[in-house]
Design an enzyme around this catalytic site. Structure first.
Site, PDB file in Angstrom:
ATOM      1  N   ALA A   1     -33.112  77.040 -49.400  1.00 15.47           N
ATOM      2  CA  ALA A   1     -34.249  77.925 -49.207  1.00 15.47           C
ATOM      3  C   ALA A   1     -33.918  78.851 -48.052  1.00 15.47           C
ATOM      4  CB  ALA A   1     -35.487  77.098 -48.873  1.00 15.47           C
TER       5      ALA A   1
ATOM      6  N   GLU B   1     -31.490  68.953 -45.635  1.00 20.96           N
ATOM      7  CA  GLU B   1     -32.792  69.262 -45.036  1.00 20.96           C
ATOM      8  C   GLU B   1     -33.115  68.353 -43.848  1.00 20.96           C
ATOM      9  OE1 GLU B   1     -33.166  70.833 -49.261  1.00 20.96           O
ATOM     10  OE2 GLU B   1     -32.104  69.260 -48.204  1.00 20.96           O
TER      11      GLU B   1
ATOM     12  N   GLY C   1     -32.294  73.699 -51.371  1.00 22.69           N
ATOM     13  CA  GLY C   1     -32.940  74.294 -52.547  1.00 22.69           C
ATOM     14  C   GLY C   1     -31.930  74.775 -53.579  1.00 22.69           C
TER      15      GLY C   1
ATOM     16  N   GLU D   1     -31.176  71.864 -55.557  1.00 21.20           N
ATOM     17  CA  GLU D   1     -32.397  71.555 -56.326  1.00 21.20           C
ATOM     18  C   GLU D   1     -32.548  72.503 -57.522  1.00 21.20           C
ATOM     19  OE1 GLU D   1     -35.543  69.708 -53.232  1.00 21.20           O
ATOM     20  OE2 GLU D   1     -34.694  71.639 -52.607  1.00 21.20           O
TER      21      GLU D   1
HETATM   22  N1  T1G Z   1     -31.509  80.426 -44.773  1.00 21.45           N
HETATM   23  C1  T1G Z   1     -31.386  81.554 -44.032  1.00 21.45           C
HETATM   24  N2  T1G Z   1     -30.222  81.968 -43.432  1.00 21.45           N
HETATM   25  C2  T1G Z   1     -29.166  81.193 -43.607  1.00 21.45           C
HETATM   26  C3  T1G Z   1     -29.209  79.989 -44.363  1.00 21.45           C
HETATM   27  C4  T1G Z   1     -30.459  79.621 -44.966  1.00 21.45           C
HETATM   28  N3  T1G Z   1     -30.593  78.519 -45.717  1.00 21.45           N
HETATM   29  N4  T1G Z   1     -27.986  79.432 -44.340  1.00 21.45           N
HETATM   30  C5  T1G Z   1     -27.204  80.254 -43.604  1.00 21.45           C
HETATM   31  N5  T1G Z   1     -27.899  81.297 -43.170  1.00 21.45           N
HETATM   32  C6  T1G Z   1     -27.386  82.416 -42.363  1.00 21.45           C
HETATM   33  C7  T1G Z   1     -26.999  82.001 -40.946  1.00 21.45           C
HETATM   34  O1  T1G Z   1     -28.084  82.043 -40.082  1.00 21.45           O
HETATM   35  C8  T1G Z   1     -25.948  83.046 -40.603  1.00 21.45           C
HETATM   36  O2  T1G Z   1     -26.614  84.213 -40.230  1.00 21.45           O
HETATM   37  C9  T1G Z   1     -25.254  83.291 -41.929  1.00 21.45           C
HETATM   38  O3  T1G Z   1     -26.165  82.831 -42.943  1.00 21.45           O
HETATM   39  C10 T1G Z   1     -23.976  82.546 -42.088  1.00 21.45           C
HETATM   40  O4  T1G Z   1     -24.227  81.189 -41.811  1.00 21.45           O
HETATM   41  C11 T1G Z   1     -36.859  73.671 -50.437  1.00 21.45           C
HETATM   42  C12 T1G Z   1     -36.577  73.187 -47.644  1.00 21.45           C
HETATM   43  C13 T1G Z   1     -24.180  77.531 -45.823  1.00 21.45           C
HETATM   44  C14 T1G Z   1     -22.706  75.846 -44.820  1.00 21.45           C
HETATM   45  O5  T1G Z   1     -29.709  73.647 -44.486  1.00 21.45           O
HETATM   46  O6  T1G Z   1     -25.375  74.873 -43.479  1.00 21.45           O
HETATM   47  O7  T1G Z   1     -33.487  74.329 -48.882  1.00 21.45           O
HETATM   48  O8  T1G Z   1     -25.831  84.350 -37.907  1.00 21.45           O
HETATM   49  O9  T1G Z   1     -22.764  81.087 -39.756  1.00 21.45           O
HETATM   50  O10 T1G Z   1     -20.462  78.511 -41.021  1.00 21.45           O
HETATM   51  O11 T1G Z   1     -35.644  71.716 -50.237  1.00 21.45           O
HETATM   52  O12 T1G Z   1     -24.902  78.230 -43.076  1.00 21.45           O
HETATM   53  O13 T1G Z   1     -24.699  85.631 -39.652  1.00 21.45           O
HETATM   54  O14 T1G Z   1     -27.023  86.254 -38.979  1.00 21.45           O
HETATM   55  O15 T1G Z   1     -23.736  78.978 -40.800  1.00 21.45           O
HETATM   56  O16 T1G Z   1     -19.961  79.618 -43.230  1.00 21.45           O
HETATM   57  C15 T1G Z   1     -31.242  73.818 -46.714  1.00 21.45           C
HETATM   58  C16 T1G Z   1     -27.923  75.851 -44.072  1.00 21.45           C
HETATM   59  C17 T1G Z   1     -32.317  74.769 -46.328  1.00 21.45           C
HETATM   60  C18 T1G Z   1     -27.952  75.016 -45.284  1.00 21.45           C
HETATM   61  C19 T1G Z   1     -22.414  78.280 -44.265  1.00 21.45           C
HETATM   62  N6  T1G Z   1     -29.958  74.444 -46.523  1.00 21.45           N
HETATM   63  N7  T1G Z   1     -26.720  76.638 -43.952  1.00 21.45           N
HETATM   64  O17 T1G Z   1     -21.840  77.970 -43.048  1.00 21.45           O
HETATM   65  O18 T1G Z   1     -21.922  80.302 -41.973  1.00 21.45           O
HETATM   66  S1  T1G Z   1     -33.902  74.013 -46.412  1.00 21.45           S
HETATM   67  C20 T1G Z   1     -29.278  74.308 -45.388  1.00 21.45           C
HETATM   68  C21 T1G Z   1     -25.537  76.072 -43.623  1.00 21.45           C
HETATM   69  C22 T1G Z   1     -34.215  73.872 -48.079  1.00 21.45           C
HETATM   70  C23 T1G Z   1     -35.614  73.048 -49.911  1.00 21.45           C
HETATM   71  C24 T1G Z   1     -35.436  73.097 -48.454  1.00 21.45           C
HETATM   72  C25 T1G Z   1     -24.396  76.994 -43.400  1.00 21.45           C
HETATM   73  C26 T1G Z   1     -23.448  77.160 -44.612  1.00 21.45           C
HETATM   74  P1  T1G Z   1     -26.015  85.140 -39.145  1.00 21.45           P
HETATM   75  P2  T1G Z   1     -23.151  80.327 -40.976  1.00 21.45           P
HETATM   76  P3  T1G Z   1     -20.928  79.100 -42.281  1.00 21.45           P
END
Ligand code: T1G
Length: 683
Positions: free
Chosen positions: A66, A128, A105, A108
């Site tokens: 998400a 999450e 998500g 999912e």
């Molecule tokens: N939402 C918004 N921005 C995100 C994002 C996300 N999910 N994931 C990454 N970014 C942005 C981050 O801030 C950065 O921005 C850029 O992307 C690159 O990220 C309903 C509730 C995917 C493994 O927890 O673990 O889904 O600094 O520097 O090292 O159940 O990002 O460049 O402006 O980290 O290559 C669940 C979170 C969400 C995954 C890539 N998902 N992301 O790593 O790059 S909750 C996560 C990561 C959810 C549902 C629920 C990592 C990555 P900027 P980065 P990276």
């Protein structure tokens, strides 16, 4: 090709509708992406020429979750459950084509597709819990129906992803392919041609549920999950999946998700997610400015820190020349590196070939003049913490290092500008303060000297990311960010035990707050005699007295605590007597000190010091201070770091209590209170 919206397009190839999401950086499920998906599914299912759908993403990854930046904001666009229902209930097979990281998500969404294919390097996870949340779009109910209860339990409570191989063996993906787009379309065509069923995960049962498995898992992870709210909520959801019909389990998931989302812990952990990424950014510096090459590294000193520092670069595939003054010291250092790798391989966390490959990148040299470092792009000095010695080493490096080489000191508190002044190129000098063990601790304080060139600083930050560190820019001051605030806490902790508390009281209060250990247990672990010498000791401090009495901490089993062979500790009666005598000598009437006072006096002065660090621009932003404390000093991540936590307590309260205890609140603190603002703007 039809552009559905700015981030979604749809093409029909051989009867297959290929829906491509393209929303950099990570195809997060923003409102635009959800709208695009909903419209694409409607278009695909409404087009009679379409027999099946392939969902694929452009860019570096499949949907990585998400859009976290939308949390807490008014809902916009199609809802995720509606998008998922459109996919799951489609009368035409939908195949998810996965590369990069299918997370949260994103997984999912893949789980409502009828089939999933992936490339070999793909990763799958529901992280999450790392955001203080749980998968709120059916992940806790669908994942166990595919991979079984036990694996789902581990995946959602730890947030750790699995690879494509494990995903294939566990049934999470139906095929691992190489040419994703082509083979996904072929796979979809085969599903149609063979009239394979529309496999809806929700219709399956949860396998491998064993009696008591959830209580057993709870008991086995008490330590790991201590203080966190989210792991238990995730566990309850898997338990619901194992015991309830799908829709009832979904209701449990929804209720617990909403609870966590509105809680302070998740707010803190989401704040930390973005704070960690923000920390790598240097204010005022063009992110696209060219960087210096770092293809070879030199390390001066093969002691504990030097060896650990070298391993970081070897792990990233960067050749390292490590230098020592004597063969004996060099061999000892190299043997330690080798042993560390062998231990990691023995635990199955790397292969023997990996060990060989990394050791092959290491060139150990006995070299008093450091000539062997003349070709290195970056040199990190890790010699004894003494200014004269450091300046001598930097003078030598200035003579041998090639033009443009970055010369860094691993000092943990000495004046980097004074070290740089020993060279003719202070613009190429900065501090790289690694934390022990340097190959394990994620934090790196990158100390910007008064003359450090922006390109040198930017290169150091980029290199830090490459070697897997969370880097934070710090200014030149005593103790930089972390140790400077730690000193404020240690000072108060010492005062508290003189005034009436006991070391175990203070440690218990900070342990209960969420630190892995309190200040006195930490002192025992580090060694009471760091920087102490019997020749100069005058018994002026409690630490002097303890050392004079032969107590050294864990290393000799006697410190603030006595330690048995299994390192179990018990408060030391000798230490307690020394503390009481010390207080009596100073005419201190020891008094009962309650836990609230202990916590306030240990943490509020830290926050005050943090405010001074910001005032003096020794840190770029408050969130950087939080990242330092979470990644280097064990501050519980679910409390967001000292500055975020201060905002959650309320700066007016903290300022009033600081004054109550006789501290001068920092000007910035008083100003923020007068403006009813906080440090982070995140609470
Ligand atoms: N939402 C918004 N921005 C995100 C994002 C996300 N999910 N994931 C990454 N970014 C942005 C981050 O801030 C950065 O921005 C850029 O992307 C690159 O990220 C309903 C509730 C995917 C493994 O927890 O673990 O889904 O600094 O520097 O090292 O159940 O990002 O460049 O402006 O980290 O290559 C669940 C979170 C969400 C995954 C890539 N998902 N992301 O790593 O790059 S909750 C996560 C990561 C959810 C549902 C629920 C990592 C990555 P900027 P980065 P990276």
């Amino acid at each position: 090709m039809a552009m559905i919206n700015a981030v979604t397009d749809l093409t029909v190839e051989g009867g297959i509708a290929v829906v491509t999401l393209d929303s950099p950086p990570v195809n997060a499920l923003s409102a635009d992406v959800r709208d695009g998906l909903a419209a694409a599914m409607a278009a695909a299912t409404g087009d009679p020429s379409v027999k099946a759908v392939v969902l694929i993403c452009a860019g570096r990854t499949f949907i990585a979750g998400a859009d976290i930046s939308e949390f807490g904001k008014p809902a916009r666009g199609a809802s995720l459950p509606d998008v998922q229902a459109a996919i799951e209930n489609s009368r035409k097979p939908v195949v998810a084509a996965i590369h990069g990281t299918a997370l949260g998500g994103g997984l999912e969404v893949a789980l409502v597709c009828h089939y999933r294919v992936a490339v070999g390097a793909a990763k799958f996870g529901l992280p999450e819990v790392k955001l203080g949340l749980l998968p709120g779009a059916g992940g806790t109910q669908r994942l166990p129906r595919v991979v079984g209860a036990a694996k789902a339990l581990t995946m959602v409570t730890t947030g750790m992803p699995i690879g494509a191989k494990e995903a294939l063996t566990s049934g999470l993906v139906d095929a691992v392919v190489t040419d994703l787009r082509v083979e996904a379309i072929a796979f979809a065509q085969r599903v149609v041609a063979d009239d394979l069923p529309l496999k809806r995960v929700r219709d399956r049962d949860v396998a491998d549920v064993t009696p008591g498995m959830f209580d057993t898992y709870r008991a086995a992870n008490v330590k790991l999950f201590r203080g966190f709210e989210a792991p238990e909520a995730n566990l309850k959801c898997i338990e619901a999946a194992a015991t309830l019909p799908f829709d009832d389990g979904m209701a449990v998931e929804r209720r617990l998700f909403v609870g966590l989302m509105s809680g302070l812990q998740s707010k803190a952990q989401r704040y930390v997610f973005f704070a960690e990424r923000m920390a790598n950014k240097i204010d005022g510096l063009d992110v696209n400015a060219p960087l210096l090459p770092v293809t070879s590294v030199g390390v001066v000193g093969a002691g504990t820190m030097g060896g650990g520092i070298a391993m970081n670069f070897l792990n990233a595939g960067i050749p390292v020349t490590i230098v020592e003054m004597s063969r004996e010291a060099l061999d000892r250092g190299v043997a330690t590196i080798r042993r560390n790798y062998d231990n990691t391989a023995a635990k199955g966390r790397m292969t023997v070939d990996d060990v060989t490959a990394r050791m092959a990148l290491l060139t150990p040299v006995v070299d008093l003049d450091l000539e062997s470092l003349s070709a290195a792009d970056m040199i990190v000095e890790a010699v004894f913490e003494n200014m004269d010695i450091k300046r001598q080493v930097f003078a030598k490096l200035d003579r041998v290092a090639k033009p443009g080489a970055i010369i860094a000191s691993n000092t943990s508190y000495l004046d980097v500008d004074a070290i740089a002044a020993a060279t003719s190129r202070p613009e190429s000098v900065l501090g790289l303060h690694f934390f022990s063990p340097a190959n394990v601790m994620r934090l790196l304080e990158v100390v910007r000297g008064a003359k450090t060139a922006p390109q040198v600083l930017a290169t150091a930050m980029a290199t830090a990311k490459k070697i897997g560190k969370v880097a934070v820019v710090a200014g030149v001051c005593d103790g930089f960010i972390g140790n400077r605030m730690l000193a404020a806490r240690q000072r108060e902790a010492m005062a508290l035990i003189v005034e009436g508390a006991l070391p175990a009281d203070v440690d218990r209060v900070l342990f209960d707050f969420g630190f892995p250990m309190g200040p006195f247990q930490m002192s025992d672990l580090a060694g009471l005699d760091i920087g102490w010498s019997a020749d100069t000791s005058k018994g002026e401090t409690i630490r002097d007295r303890l050392c004079e009495a032969g107590l050294r901490g864990q290393k000799n089993g006697r410190g603030f605590y006595d330690y048995d062979a299994q390192r179990n500790r018990a408060p030391s009666p000798i230490a307690e007597k020394i503390i009481l005598d010390y207080a009596a000598e100073r005419g201190v009437n020891r008094r009962q000190i309650d836990d609230a006072e202990i916590l306030e006096r240990c943490l509020y002065p830290m926050v005050n010091e943090g405010a001074k660090i910001l005032e003096e621009k020794m840190a770029q932003r408050a969130s950087d201070i939080d990242i330092v404390w979470i990644n280097g000093y064990g501050w519980p991540v679910y409390r967001g770091g000292p500055m975020f936590w201060a905002d959650s307590v309320g700066l007016a309260t903290i300022t009033a209590r600081l004054s109550h205890y006789g501290f001068e609140p920092a000007a910035m603190l008083s100003r923020l209170v007068s403006e009813s603002k906080g440090f982070t703007g995140a609470v």
